[in-house]
Design an enzyme around this catalytic site. Structure first.
Site, PDB file in Angstrom:
ATOM      1  N   CYS A 100       2.724   6.033   8.710  1.00 17.43           N
ATOM      2  CA  CYS A 100       1.800   6.333   7.616  1.00 17.43           C
ATOM      3  C   CYS A 100       0.952   7.562   7.989  1.00 17.43           C
ATOM      4  CB  CYS A 100       0.890   5.131   7.378  1.00 17.43           C
ATOM      5  SG  CYS A 100      -0.300   5.468   6.090  1.00 17.43           S
TER       6      CYS A 100
ATOM      7  N   CYS B 278      -8.304   2.448   6.773  1.00 19.35           N
ATOM      8  CA  CYS B 278      -7.753   3.156   5.610  1.00 19.35           C
ATOM      9  C   CYS B 278      -8.351   2.624   4.310  1.00 19.35           C
ATOM     10  CB  CYS B 278      -6.239   3.089   5.669  1.00 19.35           C
ATOM     11  SG  CYS B 278      -5.465   2.311   4.317  1.00 19.35           S
TER      12      CYS B 278
ATOM     13  N   HIS C 255      -1.374  -5.215  18.784  1.00 21.84           N
ATOM     14  CA  HIS C 255      -0.733  -4.797  17.527  1.00 21.84           C
ATOM     15  C   HIS C 255       0.036  -3.483  17.736  1.00 21.84           C
ATOM     16  CE1 HIS C 255      -0.262  -3.452  13.382  1.00 21.84           C
ATOM     17  NE2 HIS C 255      -0.434  -4.714  13.034  1.00 21.84           N
TER      18      HIS C 255
ATOM     19  N   THR D 224      -6.262   0.924  11.513  1.00 19.61           N
ATOM     20  CA  THR D 224      -6.445   1.155  10.065  1.00 19.61           C
ATOM     21  C   THR D 224      -6.816  -0.110   9.296  1.00 19.61           C
ATOM     22  OG1 THR D 224      -4.078   0.864   9.735  1.00 19.61           O
ATOM     23  CG2 THR D 224      -4.872   3.127   9.923  1.00 19.61           C
TER      24      THR D 224
ATOM     25  N   HIS E   5       6.014  -6.533   7.801  1.00 19.67           N
ATOM     26  CA  HIS E   5       5.884  -7.951   8.156  1.00 19.67           C
ATOM     27  C   HIS E   5       6.262  -8.795   6.954  1.00 19.67           C
ATOM     28  CE1 HIS E   5       4.022  -7.112  11.931  1.00 19.67           C
ATOM     29  NE2 HIS E   5       3.056  -6.415  11.383  1.00 19.67           N
TER      30      HIS E   5
ATOM     31  N   GLU F 118       0.534  -0.940  15.929  1.00 15.66           N
ATOM     32  CA  GLU F 118      -0.178   0.293  15.542  1.00 15.66           C
ATOM     33  C   GLU F 118      -1.107   0.749  16.676  1.00 15.66           C
ATOM     34  OE1 GLU F 118      -2.575   0.281  11.854  1.00 15.66           O
ATOM     35  OE2 GLU F 118      -3.897   1.681  12.887  1.00 15.66           O
TER      36      GLU F 118
ATOM     37  N   SER G  49       1.217 -10.695   9.695  1.00 22.68           N
ATOM     38  CA  SER G  49       0.632  -9.449   9.193  1.00 22.68           C
ATOM     39  C   SER G  49      -0.864  -9.423   9.439  1.00 22.68           C
ATOM     40  CB  SER G  49       0.945  -9.324   7.692  1.00 22.68           C
ATOM     41  OG  SER G  49      -0.076  -8.622   7.035  1.00 22.68           O
ATOM     42  N   SER G  50      -1.288  -8.401  10.194  1.00 22.36           N
ATOM     43  CA  SER G  50      -2.687  -8.305  10.600  1.00 22.36           C
ATOM     44  C   SER G  50      -3.617  -8.184   9.390  1.00 22.36           C
ATOM     45  CB  SER G  50      -2.821  -7.109  11.531  1.00 22.36           C
ATOM     46  OG  SER G  50      -4.064  -6.524  11.444  1.00 22.36           O
TER      47      SER G  50
ATOM     48  N   CYS H 280       0.868  -1.176   0.000  1.00 18.08           N
ATOM     49  CA  CYS H 280       0.000   0.000   0.000  1.00 18.08           C
ATOM     50  C   CYS H 280       0.912   1.235   0.000  1.00 18.08           C
ATOM     51  CB  CYS H 280      -0.879  -0.007   1.236  1.00 18.08           C
ATOM     52  SG  CYS H 280       0.091   0.068   2.748  1.00 18.08           S
TER      53      CYS H 280
HETATM   54 FE1  F3S Z   1      -1.035   1.147   4.325  1.00 21.61          FE
HETATM   55 FE2  F3S Z   1      -1.130   3.360   5.645  1.00 21.61          FE
HETATM   56 FE3  F3S Z   1      -3.288   2.134   4.963  1.00 21.61          FE
HETATM   57  S1  F3S Z   1       0.329   1.747   5.938  1.00 21.61           S
HETATM   58  S2  F3S Z   1      -2.792  -0.025   4.980  1.00 21.61           S
HETATM   59  S3  F3S Z   1      -1.855   3.087   3.559  1.00 21.61           S
HETATM   60  S4  F3S Z   1      -2.892   3.072   6.907  1.00 21.61           S
END
Ligand code: F3S
Length: 285
Positions: A97, A196, A125, A166, A40, A127, A224-225, A12
């Protein structure tokens, strides 16, 4: 075999930005560290290690004597951790991010205004740990199921802020919001869907594909979540779903693939692995 690769599969925006920052910082005069693995994905982390970018844990930082550059990964960290690294003398490059940064700002602002903060997500997690570390008070709870939700909110109150990890499951988030509104635990509720777009797109595409395909392959790291969630969504709709990290892991299951095969991948899965798997299924099976 007929193969469809999800358009949303792979890095992403936030992960790409963080990984690029590591490659850009490698090979200079300074020691370069990432606080925890940058993503991850073992392959990427080892390749970066080969270029001198070392993943270190928080408790190792002391022994590094504040020399070098520390890259904060896309998950972000608490305000206290960032301050600690900077106080030790390290230079910091922040690859948090921007979507996660936004959650930090909201949590900080509303907790200061006296809101109780509810985070939907996995409390273990990184985050979520980082998000909680931006709450100005201890009036915060992390929930991942309905039971936890009821427990966290049952004492009620005036103002409630709801944010999400997210990568949280969108359906589950909407369901939680419905319950919160129906039960009226708090007099005023400010809901921020902070899942997100990249996650939303990836999850809806996985849902659509897993309903239409006979077999599904989800490529992602087991830790990886967002990859685990993709697997959950696909397995719900397609019995013949396989969760793999590399092409080698697909081999023992290759004989079970049949019909149209859908391939999707988590946000930390490099493109070369996705291509390798899709080429194999398309051309060799
Ligand atoms: Fe990636 Fe940022 Fe979304 S790391 S999954 S663009 S919150």
């Amino acid at each position: 075999m007929e193969v469809e690769v999800a358009k949303s599969a792979g890095f992403c925006f936030g992960v790409k930005r963080a990984v690029d920052m590591c490659y850009d910082s490698a090979g200079g005069e300074k020691n370069v560290y990432t606080l925890g693995p940058i993503i991850h994905n073992d392959e990427v982390v080892s390749e970066l290690a080969g270029r001198g970018v070392r993943a270190v844990e928080e408790d190792e930082m002391e022994s590094l004597h504040g020399e070098g550059l520390v890259i904060i990964r896309s998950h972000g960290v608490s305000a206290a951790v960032e301050k600690k690294i900077s106080d030790m003398g390290f230079e910091i490059k922040d690859a948090t991010c921007p979507f996660v940064k936004k959650i930090h700002r909201i949590v900080d602002e509303y907790s200061r205004k006296g809101y109780f903060v509810l985070v939907t997500g996995d409390e273990a997690h990184p985050e979520v740990i980082g998000i909680c570390g931006h709450c100005a008070t201890d009036r915060i709870a992390v929930v991942s199921d309905e039971e936890g939700l009821d427990k966290a909110l049952s004492s009620g109150g005036e103002n409630l802020l709801v944010v999400s990890q997210t990568t949280f499951n969108l359906k589950k988030f909407k369901n939680f919001v419905e319950i919160i509104e129906k039960k009226g635990y708090y007099r005023s509720v400010y809901i921020q869907n902070t899942i997100c777009n990249a996650t939303e797109e990836r999850q809806s595409e996985a849902e659509r594909m897993s309903k239409a395909c006979d077999s599904m392959i989800v490529i992602g790291d087991k830790t990886s979540s967002n990859s685990k969630k993709l697997y959950g969504i696909c397995a719900e709709n397609c019995e013949n779903t396989f969760f793999i990290q590399t092409l080698d892991e697909l081999m023992p299951h290759a004989g079970k693939l049949h019909g149209k095969v859908g391939i999707t991948a988590g946000a930390s899965t490099p493109n070369n692995i996705i291509q390798e798997v899709s080429r194999y299924v398309r051309d060799e099976l």
